[in-house]
Design a protein around this motif. Sequence first.
Motif, PDB file in Angstrom:
ATOM      1  N   LEU A   1      -1.281  -4.997  -2.891  1.00  0.00           N
ATOM      2  CA  LEU A   1      -1.571  -6.323  -3.448  1.00  0.00           C
ATOM      3  C   LEU A   1      -2.502  -6.215  -4.654  1.00  0.00           C
ATOM      4  N   SER A   2      -3.470  -5.282  -4.573  1.00  0.00           N
ATOM      5  CA  SER A   2      -4.482  -5.178  -5.622  1.00  0.00           C
ATOM      6  C   SER A   2      -3.932  -4.543  -6.888  1.00  0.00           C
ATOM      7  N   ASN A   3      -2.752  -3.986  -6.776  1.00  0.00           N
ATOM      8  CA  ASN A   3      -2.143  -3.306  -7.923  1.00  0.00           C
ATOM      9  C   ASN A   3      -0.926  -4.095  -8.409  1.00  0.00           C
ATOM     10  N   HIS A   4      -1.094  -5.424  -8.414  1.00  0.00           N
ATOM     11  CA  HIS A   4      -0.010  -6.335  -8.811  1.00  0.00           C
ATOM     12  C   HIS A   4       1.264  -6.073  -8.020  1.00  0.00           C
ATOM     13  N   GLY A   5       1.078  -5.714  -6.756  1.00  0.00           N
ATOM     14  CA  GLY A   5       2.233  -5.587  -5.873  1.00  0.00           C
ATOM     15  C   GLY A   5       2.999  -4.280  -6.003  1.00  0.00           C
ATOM     16  N   ARG A   6       2.426  -3.326  -6.764  1.00  0.00           N
ATOM     17  CA  ARG A   6       3.115  -2.039  -6.914  1.00  0.00           C
ATOM     18  C   ARG A   6       2.696  -1.103  -5.800  1.00  0.00           C
ATOM     19  N   ARG A   7       3.670  -0.646  -4.997  1.00  0.00           N
ATOM     20  CA  ARG A   7       3.362   0.245  -3.882  1.00  0.00           C
ATOM     21  C   ARG A   7       2.961   1.616  -4.369  1.00  0.00           C
TER      22      ARG A   7
ATOM     23  N   LYS B   1     -13.519   4.122   6.335  1.00  0.00           N
ATOM     24  CA  LYS B   1     -12.475   5.005   5.799  1.00  0.00           C
ATOM     25  C   LYS B   1     -12.046   4.625   4.387  1.00  0.00           C
ATOM     26  N   HIS B   2     -11.913   3.326   4.145  1.00  0.00           N
ATOM     27  CA  HIS B   2     -11.280   2.904   2.892  1.00  0.00           C
ATOM     28  C   HIS B   2     -12.088   1.847   2.162  1.00  0.00           C
ATOM     29  N   ALA B   3     -12.083   1.934   0.835  1.00  0.00           N
ATOM     30  CA  ALA B   3     -12.724   0.904   0.011  1.00  0.00           C
ATOM     31  C   ALA B   3     -11.881   0.653  -1.227  1.00  0.00           C
ATOM     32  N   ILE B   4     -11.805  -0.598  -1.637  1.00  0.00           N
ATOM     33  CA  ILE B   4     -11.114  -0.954  -2.881  1.00  0.00           C
ATOM     34  C   ILE B   4     -12.058  -1.830  -3.695  1.00  0.00           C
ATOM     35  N   ALA B   5     -12.415  -1.364  -4.879  1.00  0.00           N
ATOM     36  CA  ALA B   5     -13.294  -2.142  -5.750  1.00  0.00           C
ATOM     37  C   ALA B   5     -12.518  -3.320  -6.334  1.00  0.00           C
ATOM     38  N   THR B   6     -13.182  -4.468  -6.418  1.00  0.00           N
ATOM     39  CA  THR B   6     -12.529  -5.685  -6.891  1.00  0.00           C
ATOM     40  C   THR B   6     -13.415  -6.395  -7.917  1.00  0.00           C
ATOM     41  N   SER B   7     -12.855  -7.427  -8.530  1.00  0.00           N
ATOM     42  CA  SER B   7     -13.608  -8.169  -9.540  1.00  0.00           C
ATOM     43  C   SER B   7     -14.651  -9.081  -8.911  1.00  0.00           C
ATOM     44  N   SER B   8     -14.495  -9.370  -7.621  1.00  0.00           N
ATOM     45  CA  SER B   8     -15.460 -10.227  -6.926  1.00  0.00           C
ATOM     46  C   SER B   8     -15.254 -10.097  -5.424  1.00  0.00           C
ATOM     47  N   CYS B   9     -16.240 -10.589  -4.689  1.00  0.00           N
ATOM     48  CA  CYS B   9     -16.098 -10.675  -3.231  1.00  0.00           C
ATOM     49  C   CYS B   9     -15.030 -11.700  -2.877  1.00  0.00           C
ATOM     50  N   THR B  10     -14.988 -12.780  -3.642  1.00  0.00           N
ATOM     51  CA  THR B  10     -13.977 -13.808  -3.409  1.00  0.00           C
ATOM     52  C   THR B  10     -12.581 -13.189  -3.485  1.00  0.00           C
ATOM     53  N   GLY B  11     -12.358 -12.327  -4.485  1.00  0.00           N
ATOM     54  CA  GLY B  11     -11.071 -11.663  -4.642  1.00  0.00           C
ATOM     55  C   GLY B  11     -10.771 -10.726  -3.480  1.00  0.00           C
ATOM     56  N   ALA B  12     -11.798 -10.010  -3.009  1.00  0.00           N
ATOM     57  CA  ALA B  12     -11.619  -9.096  -1.870  1.00  0.00           C
ATOM     58  C   ALA B  12     -11.202  -9.884  -0.624  1.00  0.00           C
ATOM     59  N   LEU B  13     -11.857 -11.029  -0.405  1.00  0.00           N
ATOM     60  CA  LEU B  13     -11.507 -11.885   0.744  1.00  0.00           C
ATOM     61  C   LEU B  13     -10.097 -12.434   0.588  1.00  0.00           C
ATOM     62  N   HIS B  14      -9.762 -12.858  -0.625  1.00  0.00           N
ATOM     63  CA  HIS B  14      -8.439 -13.437  -0.883  1.00  0.00           C
ATOM     64  C   HIS B  14      -7.338 -12.428  -0.554  1.00  0.00           C
TER      65      HIS B  14
ATOM     66  N   VAL C   1       4.713  -9.844  -4.876  1.00  0.00           N
ATOM     67  CA  VAL C   1       3.819 -10.505  -5.830  1.00  0.00           C
ATOM     68  C   VAL C   1       2.386 -10.267  -5.368  1.00  0.00           C
ATOM     69  N   GLY C   2       1.597  -9.639  -6.212  1.00  0.00           N
ATOM     70  CA  GLY C   2       0.236  -9.271  -5.824  1.00  0.00           C
ATOM     71  C   GLY C   2      -0.823 -10.042  -6.579  1.00  0.00           C
ATOM     72  N   PHE C   3      -1.954  -9.388  -6.765  1.00  0.00           N
ATOM     73  CA  PHE C   3      -3.107 -10.021  -7.407  1.00  0.00           C
ATOM     74  C   PHE C   3      -3.626  -9.128  -8.530  1.00  0.00           C
ATOM     75  N   LYS C   4      -4.449  -9.678  -9.380  1.00  0.00           N
ATOM     76  CA  LYS C   4      -5.141  -8.887 -10.387  1.00  0.00           C
ATOM     77  C   LYS C   4      -6.640  -9.153 -10.263  1.00  0.00           C
TER      78      LYS C   4
END
Length: 369
Positions: free
Chosen positions: A208-214, A50-63, A226-229
């Motif tokens: 989380l992936s949007n620096h914590g912006r809902r 259903k859902h996918a979010i592109a990230t800078s790495s697999c490590t980031g996706a796991l984090h 507090v999210g991630f970049k």
Amino acid sequence: MKPRIAYTKPSVTELEVGYATDAARSGWGDSCYEYIGRFEAAFSDHLGVKHAIATSSCTGALHMGLAAMAVGAGDEVILADTNWIASAAPIVHLGATPVFVDVLPDSWCLDPSRVEAAITSRTKAIVAVHLYGNLCAMDALLTIGRRHGIPIVEDAAEAIGSIYLGKPAGSMGIFGSFSFHGTKTLTTGEGGLFVTNDSELYERVLTLSNHGRRRGQKKQFWPDVVGFKYKMSNIQAALGLGQVQRVDQLVARKRAILKYYRERLEVPGQTSMNPEPDGSVNGSWMPTVVFDHASGVHSENLRAAFAEENIDARVFFHPLSGLPMFSEQRENTVAWDLPSRAINLPSFHDITTGEQDRVIEVVLRLLNG
Ligand SMILES: *Cc1c(COP(=O)(O)O)cnc(C)c1O
């Protein structure tokens, strides 16, 4: 010296170059996320999630995925001792403890009975890594997870194209992660992806992936947590879109390369290679030969033989528990034994039959010693 045979290199065609060029020329301003959206949609469509979010790495996706599951200080996360550090680092960054268990001798993936024995009241998740394209015993792991109320996460970085009883790797756990590092079957240079069918988890990771912006937050520059970049860039996603559109071709080529090696290098009583049990498809990211003890072949003569022929073969993953920052678990006998008699073979998309034959010759010469 004979010409060098590389270990991996990507296959990038005019399709990807065209998309990336377009993104570089006009993917700015209002269209700065356009390829990201298209890439995510194409990948989730390919995987049937259903859902996918592109990230800078697999490590980031796991984090981010583990953070969204509230993995934190005092928690334990079970994973195989045979692994790349990327699967364990996010657990450590979250303040939790990675618990390394032994692998099965044929798939080199998590041994379900060892997993169950390692479960404690602190166990928060089990990370199933599909090593080199080989599939974890998902039925057994999911059953254990259900019995103990512990979610199974799939690190499918090495398993694009692998299918377990009709279900693609990465689509079976609470979430899945992928890598598009330059060595992987699909590449964006660097990059990764988080996938899930769990809509609540998706919303949490999206925030989380949007620096914590809902999503739906009306106030600008207003993080709710507090999210991630760990974002992927639009230009990388443009490359990724072309790669996903070619995924069947890229995986088919990987499978053909492994098949060619297997037909020549799988010698009963002497060697074994990436398995493909009935009902499953091995995406064949990394052809690997494990030499039986009886063969007498060891990593020292292995590496020397390949180096002499100017072939970039790579060592099998060391057990993570043997690294200086963790404590040794020599009771994981399979994980500790495998690296000394195993090797990863070159398997890039454009490898020629002649080049594969050169690799095969080295292995056979070692066997016939
Ligand atoms: C490559 C790989 C990763 C790391 O991917 P990055 O995109 O480099 O973070 C994680 N897990 C596994 C199993 C991998 O093979």
